[in-house]
Design a protein around this motif. Structure first.
Motif, PDB file in Angstrom:
ATOM      1  N   MET A   1       1.410   4.365  71.521  1.00  0.00           N
ATOM      2  CA  MET A   1       1.830   3.112  72.116  1.00  0.00           C
ATOM      3  C   MET A   1       2.719   3.444  73.302  1.00  0.00           C
ATOM      4  O   MET A   1       3.645   4.231  73.199  1.00  0.00           O
ATOM      5  CB  MET A   1       2.586   2.264  71.084  1.00  0.00           C
ATOM      6  N   GLY A   2       2.427   2.828  74.445  1.00  0.00           N
ATOM      7  CA  GLY A   2       3.212   3.054  75.638  1.00  0.00           C
ATOM      8  C   GLY A   2       4.196   1.918  75.874  1.00  0.00           C
ATOM      9  O   GLY A   2       4.194   0.911  75.181  1.00  0.00           O
TER      10      GLY A   2
ATOM     11  N   GLY B   1      -7.862  -0.752  74.998  1.00  0.00           N
ATOM     12  CA  GLY B   1      -7.442  -0.404  73.646  1.00  0.00           C
ATOM     13  C   GLY B   1      -5.994   0.011  73.490  1.00  0.00           C
ATOM     14  O   GLY B   1      -5.548   0.253  72.371  1.00  0.00           O
ATOM     15  N   ASP B   2      -5.237   0.118  74.580  1.00  0.00           N
ATOM     16  CA  ASP B   2      -3.833   0.503  74.472  1.00  0.00           C
ATOM     17  C   ASP B   2      -2.997  -0.640  73.913  1.00  0.00           C
ATOM     18  O   ASP B   2      -3.248  -1.805  74.200  1.00  0.00           O
ATOM     19  CB  ASP B   2      -3.254   0.879  75.837  1.00  0.00           C
TER      20      ASP B   2
ATOM     21  N   LEU C   1       2.226  -5.943  73.427  1.00  0.00           N
ATOM     22  CA  LEU C   1       0.918  -6.386  73.914  1.00  0.00           C
ATOM     23  C   LEU C   1      -0.136  -5.502  73.274  1.00  0.00           C
ATOM     24  O   LEU C   1      -0.007  -4.282  73.263  1.00  0.00           O
ATOM     25  CB  LEU C   1       0.817  -6.253  75.429  1.00  0.00           C
ATOM     26  N   GLY C   2      -1.188  -6.110  72.769  1.00  0.00           N
ATOM     27  CA  GLY C   2      -2.264  -5.331  72.170  1.00  0.00           C
ATOM     28  C   GLY C   2      -3.565  -6.085  72.258  1.00  0.00           C
ATOM     29  O   GLY C   2      -3.588  -7.302  72.467  1.00  0.00           O
TER      30      GLY C   2
END
Length: 78
Positions: free
Chosen positions: A1-2, A23-24, A38-39
């Motif tokens: 996860m960034g 997909g991040d 956010l996803g």
């Protein structure tokens, strides 16, 4: 996860959403503290009828040609 800052989200929103579409999952930060995540939204499951319809449109596979291609790439002694 960034992580992504609120400023980056505002200034480069399209780039951030593109990452999510790939997909991040990202954590949105404000002054270094996480404030949101956010996803990607999970995809809806396909009905059995749709899966069958898609299966019928797949091209036929030549098993002998596939085996020959795999033998060219892989060690046959495996």
């Amino acid at each position: 996860m960034g992580d992504v800052t609120i400023r980056d989200l505002r200034n480069r929103g399209a780039d951030v959403i593109a990452r999510v579409l790939h997909g991040d999952s990202l954590t949105v930060t404000r002054d270094g503290a996480p404030v949101a995540t956010l996803g990607p939204v999970p995809r809806a499951a396909l009905s059995a009828q749709e899966l069958i319809r898609r299966r019928r449109t797949l091209p036929r596979v030549d098993a002998a040609a596939l085996r020959a291609d795999l033998d060219d790439v892989l060690d046959p002694s495996l």
